[in-house]
Motif scaffolding. Structure first.
Motif, PDB file in Angstrom:
ATOM      1  N   GLN A   1       0.886  -1.173   0.000  1.00 45.91           N
ATOM      2  CA  GLN A   1       0.000   0.000   0.000  1.00 45.91           C
ATOM      3  C   GLN A   1       0.919   1.216   0.000  1.00 45.91           C
ATOM      4  O   GLN A   1       1.392   1.639   1.053  1.00 45.91           O
ATOM      5  CB  GLN A   1      -0.877   0.015   1.268  1.00 45.91           C
ATOM      6  CG  GLN A   1      -1.730  -1.227   1.446  1.00 45.91           C
ATOM      7  CD  GLN A   1      -2.891  -1.254   0.469  1.00 45.91           C
ATOM      8  OE1 GLN A   1      -3.443  -0.215   0.125  1.00 45.91           O
ATOM      9  NE2 GLN A   1      -3.250  -2.440   0.015  1.00 45.91           N
ATOM     10  N   PHE A   2       1.198   1.751  -1.164  1.00 45.49           N
ATOM     11  CA  PHE A   2       2.171   2.839  -1.280  1.00 45.49           C
ATOM     12  C   PHE A   2       1.540   4.162  -0.849  1.00 45.49           C
ATOM     13  O   PHE A   2       0.461   4.531  -1.309  1.00 45.49           O
ATOM     14  CB  PHE A   2       2.673   2.945  -2.721  1.00 45.49           C
ATOM     15  CG  PHE A   2       3.860   3.856  -2.860  1.00 45.49           C
ATOM     16  CD1 PHE A   2       5.141   3.382  -2.658  1.00 45.49           C
ATOM     17  CD2 PHE A   2       3.694   5.207  -3.176  1.00 45.49           C
ATOM     18  CE1 PHE A   2       6.244   4.223  -2.778  1.00 45.49           C
ATOM     19  CE2 PHE A   2       4.788   6.055  -3.287  1.00 45.49           C
ATOM     20  CZ  PHE A   2       6.060   5.562  -3.082  1.00 45.49           C
ATOM     21  N   LYS A   3       2.235   4.870   0.044  1.00 42.78           N
ATOM     22  CA  LYS A   3       1.753   6.176   0.510  1.00 42.78           C
ATOM     23  C   LYS A   3       2.356   7.256  -0.379  1.00 42.78           C
ATOM     24  O   LYS A   3       3.550   7.558  -0.281  1.00 42.78           O
ATOM     25  CB  LYS A   3       2.159   6.412   1.974  1.00 42.78           C
ATOM     26  CG  LYS A   3       1.679   5.328   2.926  1.00 42.78           C
ATOM     27  CD  LYS A   3       0.168   5.216   2.947  1.00 42.78           C
ATOM     28  CE  LYS A   3      -0.299   4.105   3.865  1.00 42.78           C
ATOM     29  NZ  LYS A   3      -1.644   3.618   3.548  1.00 42.78           N
TER      30      LYS A   3
ATOM     31  N   ARG B   1      13.078  10.604  -1.157  1.00 44.16           N
ATOM     32  CA  ARG B   1      11.998  11.487  -0.719  1.00 44.16           C
ATOM     33  C   ARG B   1      12.343  12.227   0.567  1.00 44.16           C
ATOM     34  O   ARG B   1      11.829  13.320   0.829  1.00 44.16           O
ATOM     35  CB  ARG B   1      10.677  10.715  -0.581  1.00 44.16           C
ATOM     36  CG  ARG B   1      10.049  10.390  -1.918  1.00 44.16           C
ATOM     37  CD  ARG B   1       8.726   9.661  -1.745  1.00 44.16           C
ATOM     38  NE  ARG B   1       8.888   8.356  -1.134  1.00 44.16           N
ATOM     39  CZ  ARG B   1       9.142   7.235  -1.801  1.00 44.16           C
ATOM     40  NH1 ARG B   1       9.242   7.279  -3.111  1.00 44.16           N
ATOM     41  NH2 ARG B   1       9.294   6.091  -1.176  1.00 44.16           N
TER      42      ARG B   1
ATOM     43  N   ASP C   1      13.100  11.399   7.360  1.00 41.92           N
ATOM     44  CA  ASP C   1      12.717  10.648   6.161  1.00 41.92           C
ATOM     45  C   ASP C   1      11.211  10.789   5.963  1.00 41.92           C
ATOM     46  O   ASP C   1      10.500  11.208   6.879  1.00 41.92           O
ATOM     47  CB  ASP C   1      13.123   9.181   6.257  1.00 41.92           C
ATOM     48  CG  ASP C   1      13.230   8.519   4.883  1.00 41.92           C
ATOM     49  OD1 ASP C   1      13.067   9.215   3.851  1.00 41.92           O
ATOM     50  OD2 ASP C   1      13.483   7.299   4.823  1.00 41.92           O
ATOM     51  N   ASP C   2      10.750  10.423   4.771  1.00 42.30           N
ATOM     52  CA  ASP C   2       9.318  10.587   4.507  1.00 42.30           C
ATOM     53  C   ASP C   2       8.487   9.579   5.273  1.00 42.30           C
ATOM     54  O   ASP C   2       7.413   9.913   5.770  1.00 42.30           O
ATOM     55  CB  ASP C   2       9.016  10.498   2.995  1.00 42.30           C
ATOM     56  CG  ASP C   2       9.319   9.127   2.409  1.00 42.30           C
ATOM     57  OD1 ASP C   2      10.300   8.488   2.845  1.00 42.30           O
ATOM     58  OD2 ASP C   2       8.571   8.678   1.517  1.00 42.30           O
ATOM     59  N   LEU C   3       8.991   8.346   5.402  1.00 43.31           N
ATOM     60  CA  LEU C   3       8.118   7.287   5.931  1.00 43.31           C
ATOM     61  C   LEU C   3       8.913   6.252   6.711  1.00 43.31           C
ATOM     62  O   LEU C   3       9.991   5.827   6.280  1.00 43.31           O
ATOM     63  CB  LEU C   3       7.407   6.638   4.732  1.00 43.31           C
ATOM     64  CG  LEU C   3       6.369   5.561   5.021  1.00 43.31           C
ATOM     65  CD1 LEU C   3       5.207   5.667   4.036  1.00 43.31           C
ATOM     66  CD2 LEU C   3       6.980   4.168   4.983  1.00 43.31           C
TER      67      LEU C   3
ATOM     68  N   ALA D   1       8.797   2.523   7.881  1.00 39.92           N
ATOM     69  CA  ALA D   1       8.106   1.229   7.703  1.00 39.92           C
ATOM     70  C   ALA D   1       8.741   0.231   8.672  1.00 39.92           C
ATOM     71  O   ALA D   1       8.462   0.286   9.871  1.00 39.92           O
ATOM     72  CB  ALA D   1       8.182   0.796   6.238  1.00 39.92           C
ATOM     73  N   THR D   2       9.639  -0.629   8.196  1.00 35.17           N
ATOM     74  CA  THR D   2      10.268  -1.606   9.110  1.00 35.17           C
ATOM     75  C   THR D   2      11.371  -0.980   9.965  1.00 35.17           C
ATOM     76  O   THR D   2      11.839  -1.593  10.922  1.00 35.17           O
ATOM     77  CB  THR D   2      10.889  -2.768   8.329  1.00 35.17           C
ATOM     78  OG1 THR D   2      11.979  -2.253   7.550  1.00 35.17           O
ATOM     79  CG2 THR D   2       9.886  -3.448   7.426  1.00 35.17           C
ATOM     80  N   GLY D   3      11.849   0.191   9.570  1.00 31.52           N
ATOM     81  CA  GLY D   3      12.873   0.888  10.342  1.00 31.52           C
ATOM     82  C   GLY D   3      14.303   0.583   9.911  1.00 31.52           C
ATOM     83  O   GLY D   3      15.246   1.203  10.394  1.00 31.52           O
ATOM     84  N   GLY D   4      14.463  -0.337   8.961  1.00 33.09           N
ATOM     85  CA  GLY D   4      15.812  -0.712   8.521  1.00 33.09           C
ATOM     86  C   GLY D   4      16.596   0.460   7.944  1.00 33.09           C
ATOM     87  O   GLY D   4      17.772   0.661   8.272  1.00 33.09           O
ATOM     88  N   THR D   5      15.933   1.241   7.100  1.00 30.53           N
ATOM     89  CA  THR D   5      16.603   2.371   6.446  1.00 30.53           C
ATOM     90  C   THR D   5      17.038   3.413   7.473  1.00 30.53           C
ATOM     91  O   THR D   5      18.194   3.859   7.474  1.00 30.53           O
ATOM     92  CB  THR D   5      15.657   3.044   5.422  1.00 30.53           C
ATOM     93  OG1 THR D   5      15.080   2.039   4.592  1.00 30.53           O
ATOM     94  CG2 THR D   5      16.384   4.069   4.585  1.00 30.53           C
TER      95      THR D   5
ATOM     96  N   LEU E   1       4.214   3.738   9.593  1.00 29.32           N
ATOM     97  CA  LEU E   1       3.361   2.541   9.513  1.00 29.32           C
ATOM     98  C   LEU E   1       3.608   1.767  10.806  1.00 29.32           C
ATOM     99  O   LEU E   1       4.488   0.909  10.878  1.00 29.32           O
ATOM    100  CB  LEU E   1       3.716   1.706   8.273  1.00 29.32           C
ATOM    101  CG  LEU E   1       3.687   2.448   6.921  1.00 29.32           C
ATOM    102  CD1 LEU E   1       4.006   1.496   5.769  1.00 29.32           C
ATOM    103  CD2 LEU E   1       2.334   3.132   6.688  1.00 29.32           C
TER     104      LEU E   1
END
Ligand code: AMP
Length: 178
Positions: free
Chosen positions: A27-29, A66, A126-128, A130-134, A158
């Motif tokens: 589900q791309f934001k 982003r 960062d923009d988003l 998710a799993t937090g890896g980045t 997320l």
């Protein structure tokens, strides 16, 4: 609606959910409708800057790609420098690199070794989340390059992916939470 009155829920209403992009099940934001609105974009930057005042942050670090949009604007507002964390092979000078695992495969990001003066105070954006890896890899690069992460701020989180847990002990703030 003026900038001061745009709330996180105004921002949330402008985020477009695109199912199955870039692959089935995601589900791309899509944040482009927020960026295209002068009032919402300004509100977003103001809220990402949050409690920080000019003089409290030396550098705002943005994550490719982003994250750059938000971090560069926040840096200007805080009268701080902007430092990019880029995908491997894009920064031209001496770099530190950090590899992290994705659902399928891995990714490597990099920062210039001389990006900071030792002890620089950093707001990482960062923009988003998710799993937090980045963001975890990015925070580790900032530390390796001799600066301190005061906070990690995201436009979108997320929360069902529990990425926040990977970012401990750094303080984490996000504007719109799913
Ligand atoms: P992660 O390392 O899993 O926290 O993933 C975060 C990075 O992937 C961010 O830089 C986002 O731009 C991107 N990303 C992950 N999931 C999504 C999503 N559902 N919609 C938009 N971008 C995403």
């Amino acid at each position: 609606m003026n900038t001061a009155r745009a709330t996180p829920s105004d921002l949330a209403s402008a985020i477009r959910n695109v199912p199955d992009f870039p692959s089935p099940g995601i589900q791309f934001k899509d944040i482009t409708p927020v960026l295209a609105s002068p009032t919402l974009f300004a509100a977003c930057i103001e809220q990402l800057v949050g409690p920080w005042q000019p003089g409290q942050i030396d550098a705002v670090v943005g994550i490719d790609a982003r994250g750059f949009i938000f971090a560069a604007a926040a840096a200007l507002q805080l009268r701080a420098g902007f430092v990019p964390i880029r995908k491997q092979g894009k920064l031209p000078y001496h770099t530190y690199e950090e590899r992290y695992d994705l659902e399928y495969g891995s990714n490597t990001i990099a920062i210039h070794q001389d990006a900071f003066t030792p002890g620089n105070r950093v707001l990482l954006i960062d923009d988003l989340l998710a799993t937090g890896g980045t963001a975890a890899a990015a925070a580790s690069l900032v530390t390796k390059a001799g600066a301190q992460v005061l906070e990690i701020a995201f436009f979108i989180e997320l929360s069902f992916l529990h990425g926040r847990e990977k970012l401990r002990p750094h303080p984490v703030r996000s504007l719109v939470v799913y």
